[in-house]
Design an enzyme around this catalytic site. Structure first.
Site, mmCIF file in Angstrom:
data_model
loop_
_atom_site.group_PDB
_atom_site.id
_atom_site.type_symbol
_atom_site.label_atom_id
_atom_site.label_comp_id
_atom_site.label_asym_id
_atom_site.label_seq_id
_atom_site.Cartn_x
_atom_site.Cartn_y
_atom_site.Cartn_z
ATOM 1 N N PRO A 239 -48.225 -23.918 -90.166
ATOM 2 C CA PRO A 239 -47.013 -23.895 -88.973
ATOM 3 C C PRO A 239 -46.244 -25.020 -89.091
ATOM 4 O O PRO A 239 -45.187 -25.079 -88.425
ATOM 5 C CB PRO A 239 -47.834 -23.946 -87.697
ATOM 6 C CG PRO A 239 -49.032 -24.787 -88.126
ATOM 7 C CD PRO A 239 -49.467 -24.738 -89.654
ATOM 8 N N LEU A 240 -46.426 -26.075 -90.157
ATOM 9 C CA LEU A 240 -45.410 -27.089 -90.136
ATOM 10 C C LEU A 240 -44.018 -26.738 -90.940
ATOM 11 O O LEU A 240 -43.984 -25.659 -91.628
ATOM 12 C CB LEU A 240 -46.029 -28.118 -91.247
ATOM 13 C CG LEU A 240 -47.479 -28.465 -90.781
ATOM 14 C CD1 LEU A 240 -47.863 -29.801 -91.668
ATOM 15 C CD2 LEU A 240 -47.561 -28.888 -89.384
ATOM 16 N N CYS A 241 -43.020 -27.290 -90.553
ATOM 17 C CA CYS A 241 -41.637 -27.134 -90.719
ATOM 18 C C CYS A 241 -41.371 -27.771 -92.077
ATOM 19 O O CYS A 241 -40.621 -28.963 -92.273
ATOM 20 C CB CYS A 241 -40.712 -27.873 -89.780
ATOM 21 S SG CYS A 241 -40.421 -26.409 -88.332
ATOM 22 N N THR A 242 -42.045 -27.351 -93.206
ATOM 23 C CA THR A 242 -41.903 -27.672 -94.644
ATOM 24 C C THR A 242 -42.417 -26.678 -95.481
ATOM 25 O O THR A 242 -43.413 -25.984 -95.100
ATOM 26 C CB THR A 242 -42.561 -28.964 -95.021
ATOM 27 O OG1 THR A 242 -42.634 -29.261 -96.308
ATOM 28 C CG2 THR A 242 -43.975 -29.293 -94.284
#
Ligand SMILES: *Cc1c(COP(=O)(O)O)cnc(C)c1O
Length: 410
Positions: free
Chosen positions: A326-329
């Site tokens: 779910p991380l923005c990367t």
């Protein structure tokens, strides 16, 4: 398993004490009966995990005040403690000596610092082993981690053993050649190399070792199913390799992190979204590299070779997917081109063999998400739950839970 995930929510790491006991027994049976086996806490410092291994007869290899506190505070007899690592602070040196730990000494600079910090009386010499980083590799083709920052060079170690200085007692040598040595032959070659180096240091310095920590490197798969290699031939070969140490009357120590704990841990994660993209299906789950092995512990972003099982729909059609967290990367990938029973939103997925280097190697602070709850079970009984949210602290379990719920009830 699904019951646990519902009760405690995901991402959830589940560690099984029964597997820890089994692994400690299996590894100890491979090693000589009188050898000491240290558990390397950096693989997983969760107190009930460490307690289970101490109760199974393991000592502790620690490399921070936090790990030392865990090793001393589980309630189980801690066994021998080796305090390792370059750049130890005065506070670390003091705490280690106060705790009766043996210091794996890194350099003459460190010895000077420890003498300054501790000032032992004549009746309590500082007990150290000399960490040595041999320049050569034991066998062609055996790739080992670059350990340039560790320990003394062989010549420096000889000099130090000859003249350790007042109040310092050199008990022996510590040499760790690397992790994940793939085969029993590689392990034997590494230990034989250490025995050679130790023999050389003893001969040149005139100081016979009383303790020789020959390292470890016992391999185990990471985040994929399966197990480490059969170590029967290691057991058979060790007496001959270690014979010079036995003849010298030295105690032999080994170290293992993943070999003891990897098999005992699995990750449960829930599917949040499924996206169909040109040529591939992207499955978004609630566990990313903030939960499972990131750069900090492994020196690189998780190699996305993870294999997952779909616990909610195990017999669904097999499909090839990328699994992302779910991380923005875009670096937050758990699996690439991985085959799994077709996941739908809400399905519970499971990753095996993540009892080592999950939380400790994760990018926990990245994106400010809470760490995974880590629940410790013993076979089908839930023992306790912990979280790294503010150091490792216990989490209240609302009700007694059973793990042995069938994956597909009804
Ligand atoms: C990391 C480390 C270990 C444990 O490595 P594993 O691959 O988990 O067994 C043991 N000893 C030392 C000195 C280490 O740095």
């Amino acid at each position: 398993m699904r019951h646990l995930a519902t009760e405690l929510s995901t991402p959830l790491l589940v560690h099984d004490r029964a597997v820890l006991r089994r692994r400690a027994g299996e590894l100890r049976r491979v090693l000589p009966a009188d050898a000491v086996l240290l558990y390397s806490l950096k693989a997983n410092p969760l107190p009930p995990v460490v307690a289970a291994l101490q109760a199974a007869g393991c000592g502790s290899e620690v490399s921070s005040l936090g790990e030392l506190a865990v090793a001393l505070g589980t309630g189980a007899p801690p066994g021998p403690i080796l305090y390792t690592g370059p750049g130890k602070s005065v506070a670390e040196l003091r705490a280690a000596v106060d705790a009766g730990a043996i210091l794996s000494c890194e350099s003459a600079v460190e010895v000077a610092r420890v003498r300054e910090a501790v000032r032992p009386g004549p009746t309590a010499p500082l007990r150290v082993v000399v960490r040595v980083q041999p320049p050569s590799r034991p066998a062609a083709g055996l790739s080992m981690s670059d350990g340039r920052q560790f320990g003394f060079l062989v010549d420096e170690a000889i000099e130090f053993c000859r003249r350790p200085g007042a109040g310092v007692e050199v008990l022996g040598v510590h040499c760790y050649l690397g992790s994940q040595l793939p085969t029993p032959d590689d392990l034997l070659a590494a230990f034989a190399h250490v025995v050679d180096v130790v023999g050389n240091i003893a001969a040149e310095s005139g100081v016979p070792p009383r303790i020789v920590d020959v390292g470890g490197g016992f391999p185990w798969p990471y985040a994929t199913p399966g197990q480490g290699p059969d170590l029967t031939s290691l057991a058979a070969g060790l007496p001959q390799v270690l014979a010079p140490l036995a003849a010298a009357g030295a105690e032999v120590w080994f170290e293992s992190g993943r070999g003891l704990v990897a098999a005992a841990g699995r990750l449960l994660t829930t599917v949040r979204d499924v996206k169909h993209r040109a040529g591939t299906t992207v499955v978004v789950v609630d566990a990313g590299v903030n939960v499972l092995g990131g750069m900090s512990g492994l020196g690189r972003v998780l190699r996305p070779s993870t294999q997952l099982r779909n616990l909610s729909n195990p017999d669904g059609p097999r499909t090839t997917v990328d699994v992302v967290g779910p991380l923005c990367t875009p670096l937050d990938r758990l699996a690439v081109n991985s085959t799994v029973a077709a996941p739908s939103v809400g399905d519970l997925l499971c990753v095996e063999n993540v009892g080592a280097y999950a939380t400790t190697a994760a990018l926990s602070a990245f994106l400010s998400r809470p760490p995974a709850v880590e629940v410790v079970v013993d076979g089908d009984e839930v023992v306790e739950a912990w979280s790294l949210a503010t150091g490792h602290v216990p989490v209240a379990l609302s009700a007694p839970l059973r793990v042995a719920e069938p994956v597909r009830a009804g």
